[in-house]
Write a protein that holds these residues in place. Structure first.
Motif, PDB file in Angstrom:
ATOM      1  N   ILE A  82       0.808  -1.163   0.012  1.00 64.13           N
ATOM      2  CA  ILE A  82       0.014  -0.171   0.084  1.00 64.13           C
ATOM      3  C   ILE A  82       0.822   1.173  -0.125  1.00 64.13           C
ATOM      4  CG2 ILE A  82      -0.201   0.476   2.496  1.00 64.13           C
ATOM      5  CD1 ILE A  82      -3.237   0.708   1.636  1.00 64.13           C
ATOM      6  N   SER A  83       2.006   1.058   0.222  1.00 68.42           N
ATOM      7  CA  SER A  83       3.017   2.188   0.354  1.00 68.42           C
ATOM      8  C   SER A  83       3.606   2.753  -0.881  1.00 68.42           C
ATOM      9  CB  SER A  83       4.042   2.024   1.429  1.00 68.42           C
ATOM     10  OG  SER A  83       3.773   1.915   2.804  1.00 68.42           O
ATOM     11  N   SER A  84       4.179   3.843  -1.130  1.00 69.96           N
ATOM     12  CA  SER A  84       4.645   4.217  -2.577  1.00 69.96           C
ATOM     13  C   SER A  84       6.214   4.673  -2.282  1.00 69.96           C
ATOM     14  CB  SER A  84       3.874   5.479  -2.871  1.00 69.96           C
ATOM     15  OG  SER A  84       2.519   5.298  -3.412  1.00 69.96           O
ATOM     16  N   VAL A  85       6.406   5.166  -0.963  1.00 69.58           N
ATOM     17  CA  VAL A  85       7.735   5.511  -0.852  1.00 69.58           C
ATOM     18  C   VAL A  85       8.395   4.996   0.350  1.00 69.58           C
ATOM     19  CG1 VAL A  85       9.506   7.339  -0.159  1.00 69.58           C
ATOM     20  CG2 VAL A  85       7.555   7.752  -1.731  1.00 69.58           C
ATOM     21  N   PHE A  86       9.675   4.215   0.294  1.00 68.23           N
ATOM     22  CA  PHE A  86      10.319   3.531   1.385  1.00 68.23           C
ATOM     23  C   PHE A  86      11.522   4.485   1.597  1.00 68.23           C
ATOM     24  CE2 PHE A  86      13.199   0.801   3.786  1.00 68.23           C
ATOM     25  CZ  PHE A  86      12.272   0.137   4.613  1.00 68.23           C
ATOM     26  N   ILE A  87      11.807   4.853   2.929  1.00 68.81           N
ATOM     27  CA  ILE A  87      12.935   5.581   3.292  1.00 68.81           C
ATOM     28  C   ILE A  87      13.815   4.675   4.113  1.00 68.81           C
ATOM     29  CG2 ILE A  87      13.699   7.300   5.054  1.00 68.81           C
ATOM     30  CD1 ILE A  87      11.125   8.653   4.943  1.00 68.81           C
ATOM     31  N   PHE A  88      15.143   4.685   3.399  1.00 70.30           N
ATOM     32  CA  PHE A  88      16.144   4.038   3.631  1.00 70.30           C
ATOM     33  C   PHE A  88      17.528   4.780   4.333  1.00 70.30           C
ATOM     34  CE2 PHE A  88      20.305   1.530   2.231  1.00 70.30           C
ATOM     35  CZ  PHE A  88      20.396   0.559   3.337  1.00 70.30           C
ATOM     36  N   PRO A  89      17.274   5.254   5.517  1.00 65.57           N
ATOM     37  CA  PRO A  89      18.302   6.290   5.916  1.00 65.57           C
ATOM     38  C   PRO A  89      19.479   5.803   6.565  1.00 65.57           C
ATOM     39  CG  PRO A  89      16.714   5.805   7.701  1.00 65.57           C
ATOM     40  CD  PRO A  89      16.538   4.771   6.654  1.00 65.57           C
ATOM     41  N   SER A  90      20.073   4.517   6.407  1.00 70.51           N
ATOM     42  CA  SER A  90      21.204   4.005   7.004  1.00 70.51           C
ATOM     43  C   SER A  90      22.623   4.704   6.775  1.00 70.51           C
ATOM     44  CB  SER A  90      21.522   2.464   6.782  1.00 70.51           C
ATOM     45  OG  SER A  90      20.455   1.642   7.294  1.00 70.51           O
ATOM     46  N   ILE A  91      23.317   4.879   8.009  1.00 74.02           N
ATOM     47  CA  ILE A  91      24.610   5.656   7.965  1.00 74.02           C
ATOM     48  C   ILE A  91      25.299   4.548   7.290  1.00 74.02           C
ATOM     49  CG2 ILE A  91      26.187   6.554   9.126  1.00 74.02           C
ATOM     50  CD1 ILE A  91      24.187   7.249  11.333  1.00 74.02           C
ATOM     51  N   GLU A  92      25.526   3.362   7.837  1.00 73.74           N
ATOM     52  CA  GLU A  92      26.086   2.084   7.370  1.00 73.74           C
ATOM     53  C   GLU A  92      25.472   1.005   7.243  1.00 73.74           C
ATOM     54  OE1 GLU A  92      29.922   2.122   9.382  1.00 73.74           O
ATOM     55  OE2 GLU A  92      29.294   0.872  10.657  1.00 73.74           O
ATOM     56  N   GLU A  93      25.516   0.101   6.594  1.00 72.64           N
ATOM     57  CA  GLU A  93      24.654  -1.145   6.375  1.00 72.64           C
ATOM     58  C   GLU A  93      25.458  -2.473   5.722  1.00 72.64           C
ATOM     59  OE1 GLU A  93      21.318  -2.973   7.298  1.00 72.64           O
ATOM     60  OE2 GLU A  93      21.179  -0.986   7.264  1.00 72.64           O
ATOM     61  N   GLY A  94      25.361  -3.438   6.435  1.00 72.93           N
ATOM     62  CA  GLY A  94      25.781  -4.477   5.619  1.00 72.93           C
ATOM     63  C   GLY A  94      25.277  -4.851   4.244  1.00 72.93           C
ATOM     64  N   TRP A  95      23.931  -5.006   4.462  1.00 73.24           N
ATOM     65  CA  TRP A  95      23.222  -5.176   2.999  1.00 73.24           C
ATOM     66  C   TRP A  95      21.811  -4.360   3.095  1.00 73.24           C
ATOM     67  CZ3 TRP A  95      23.983  -6.548  -1.464  1.00 73.24           C
ATOM     68  CH2 TRP A  95      23.055  -7.007  -2.524  1.00 73.24           C
ATOM     69  N   GLY A  96      20.968  -4.810   3.640  1.00 69.08           N
ATOM     70  CA  GLY A  96      19.534  -4.219   3.975  1.00 69.08           C
ATOM     71  C   GLY A  96      18.658  -5.025   3.256  1.00 69.08           C
ATOM     72  N   MET A  97      17.962  -5.667   3.835  1.00 72.36           N
ATOM     73  CA  MET A  97      16.609  -6.518   3.425  1.00 72.36           C
ATOM     74  C   MET A  97      15.532  -5.708   2.929  1.00 72.36           C
ATOM     75  SD  MET A  97      16.983  -9.888   5.454  1.00 72.36           S
ATOM     76  CE  MET A  97      15.417 -10.410   4.923  1.00 72.36           C
ATOM     77  N   THR A  98      15.113  -5.032   3.786  1.00 68.94           N
ATOM     78  CA  THR A  98      13.687  -4.069   3.732  1.00 68.94           C
ATOM     79  C   THR A  98      13.748  -3.260   2.702  1.00 68.94           C
ATOM     80  OG1 THR A  98      14.413  -2.617   5.543  1.00 68.94           O
ATOM     81  CG2 THR A  98      13.174  -4.593   6.428  1.00 68.94           C
ATOM     82  N   PRO A  99      14.711  -2.408   2.334  1.00 68.48           N
ATOM     83  CA  PRO A  99      14.447  -1.742   1.095  1.00 68.48           C
ATOM     84  C   PRO A  99      14.369  -2.513  -0.141  1.00 68.48           C
ATOM     85  CG  PRO A  99      16.727  -1.329   1.920  1.00 68.48           C
ATOM     86  CD  PRO A  99      15.861  -2.048   3.245  1.00 68.48           C
ATOM     87  N   LEU A 100      15.307  -3.452  -0.288  1.00 62.57           N
ATOM     88  CA  LEU A 100      15.074  -4.451  -1.397  1.00 62.57           C
ATOM     89  C   LEU A 100      13.460  -5.020  -1.354  1.00 62.57           C
ATOM     90  CD1 LEU A 100      18.392  -6.097  -1.492  1.00 62.57           C
ATOM     91  CD2 LEU A 100      17.572  -4.615  -3.126  1.00 62.57           C
ATOM     92  N   GLU A 101      13.210  -5.614  -0.076  1.00 63.35           N
ATOM     93  CA  GLU A 101      11.595  -6.017  -0.161  1.00 63.35           C
ATOM     94  C   GLU A 101      10.726  -5.102  -0.833  1.00 63.35           C
ATOM     95  OE1 GLU A 101      11.390  -7.292   3.861  1.00 63.35           O
ATOM     96  OE2 GLU A 101      12.378  -9.152   3.489  1.00 63.35           O
ATOM     97  N   ALA A 102      11.178  -3.736  -0.123  1.00 61.57           N
ATOM     98  CA  ALA A 102      10.138  -2.563  -0.671  1.00 61.57           C
ATOM     99  C   ALA A 102      10.188  -2.509  -2.209  1.00 61.57           C
ATOM    100  CB  ALA A 102      10.475  -1.341   0.012  1.00 61.57           C
ATOM    101  N   MET A 103      11.265  -2.476  -2.665  1.00 65.56           N
ATOM    102  CA  MET A 103      11.365  -2.547  -4.224  1.00 65.56           C
ATOM    103  C   MET A 103      10.519  -3.522  -5.049  1.00 65.56           C
ATOM    104  SD  MET A 103      15.433  -1.828  -5.113  1.00 65.56           S
ATOM    105  CE  MET A 103      16.121  -0.059  -5.026  1.00 65.56           C
ATOM    106  N   ALA A 104      10.644  -4.792  -4.427  1.00 63.05           N
ATOM    107  CA  ALA A 104      10.123  -5.900  -5.047  1.00 63.05           C
ATOM    108  C   ALA A 104       8.271  -5.771  -5.105  1.00 63.05           C
ATOM    109  CB  ALA A 104      10.295  -7.338  -4.177  1.00 63.05           C
TER     110      ALA A 104
END
Length: 345
Positions: A247-269
């Protein structure tokens, strides 16, 4: 192969979910896989005082007990990481820095020793975290960023990379996307940059008052500002999370550093536009104004401007969404498990 995974008694997280997926997929391929969750003896040494560290070990112990009660199917739970408690195998895999020390001290009969590295874990105890990567374990990492950290901080690597897989949604759970719905993960770690993401939303909402923010996370919302209306879901089910993505249109991914990041990729999908920093997966798969919009870490003004731009520009939304879907389509669990399996062999 007989494969043993050793996981820390710290409850559910993105990292433990990835490990569990490998366990399930390797089991499907005919391997004899067992998961060990030691309940004592790991000691994160998160605090400077002995009393606080002791209290945290007790907390971790009871959290492990809760894990057993909730998920008895997860694997074999042991009260220590002693050699007597862990079976002989072909491969044994550490999955977090405290488990690396445990695996390193086990006899060779427990299997070839691997260290599955999903982040640069130095926030609990920098000395012990850094030391874990110098142990003589075969390392598998999930991103080039982790390799860069190991090279620049310790002069070791690079090591084989296996990107995390991703499940593409089969159908949408929401009737339509809300063009003003913004979604973001909440997390207690400072490196996740949550205050910067919230600040970016606040600034964007001043320009577009119809924007509204939904957040989710394993922790509660006590770290979030009380004056900003946030719809919050603590530890939502996967089905509920998929609905929030849909239902969302925008996902905010504000990490300063990150090993990978699952949730933004799930959001893209799920067709969300990711507005975020050049961290984790974005450093390797993300392209600014191609499949996401990028800002520098700790720059809520630039991130807010990106939110405003994409919400007001339908043409840009279409470009970013289509390219993002093509990007994540290349990430699949079958490929990831095949590469992981070959490295173990």
């Amino acid at each position: 192969m007989r494969i043993n995974f050793i996981v820390p008694p710290l409850g559910q997280s993105g990292g433990t979910m990835v490990v569990q997926r490998y366990v399930n997929e390797l089991d499907k391929r005919g391997h004899d896989v067992r998961v060990y969750l030691p309940l004592t003896g790991l000691g994160l040494h998160r605090y400077s005082g002995k009393l606080m560290n002791c209290a945290h070990d007790i907390y971790s112990f009871f959290k492990g007990i809760i894990e057993i009660a909730k998920h008895p199917e997860k694997g074999k739970f042991v009260f220590s990481g002693s050699s007597r408690s862990i079976r002989d195998a072909d491969v044994i895999i550490a999955t977090a820095w405290p488990t690396a020390y445990l695996v390193n001290n086990l006899p060779n009969s427990k299997g070839k020793k691997f260290y599955f590295v999903q982040d640069f874990e130095v926030w609990d105890n920098q000395r012990l975290g850094l030391g874990s990567y110098q142990l003589p374990l075969k390392k598998i990492v999930i991103s080039n960023w982790i390799n860069q950290q190991l090279i620049s901080n310790l002069g070791i690597g690079p090591f084989p990379i296996v990107y995390n897989g991703l499940d593409m949604p089969s159908e949408s759970l929401a009737p339509h996307k809300d063009p003003y719905a913004v979604l973001m993960l909440n997390h207690s770690l400072e490196k996740k940059g949550i205050p910067y993401g919230v600040d970016a939303f606040r600034k964007a909402q001043k320009k577009i008052p119809t924007l509204h923010l939904t957040m989710f996370g394993l922790n509660d919302q006590s770290n979030l500002p009380q004056d900003l209306h946030i719809e919050y879901y603590q530890n939502p089910s996967q089905r509920k999370l998929n609905y929030l993505y849909d239902i969302s249109s925008v996902f905010i991914f504000p990490s300063i550093e990150e090993g990978w990041g699952m949730t933004p990729l799930e959001a893209m999908a799920h067709g969300d536009i990711v507005v975020g920093t050049d961290a984790g997966f974005a450093n390797e798969l993300g392209r600014d104004k191609f499949n996401m919009l990028k800002s520098k870490p700790k720059d809520p003004i630039d991130m807010a401007n990106n939110i405003i731009e994409v919400v007001n520009n339908n043409h840009l939304q279409t470009i970013l969404r289509n390219n993002a879907l093509n990007t994540v389509a290349e990430l699949n669990w079958d490929n990831s498990v095949t590469r992981f399996e070959k490295l173990l062999q």
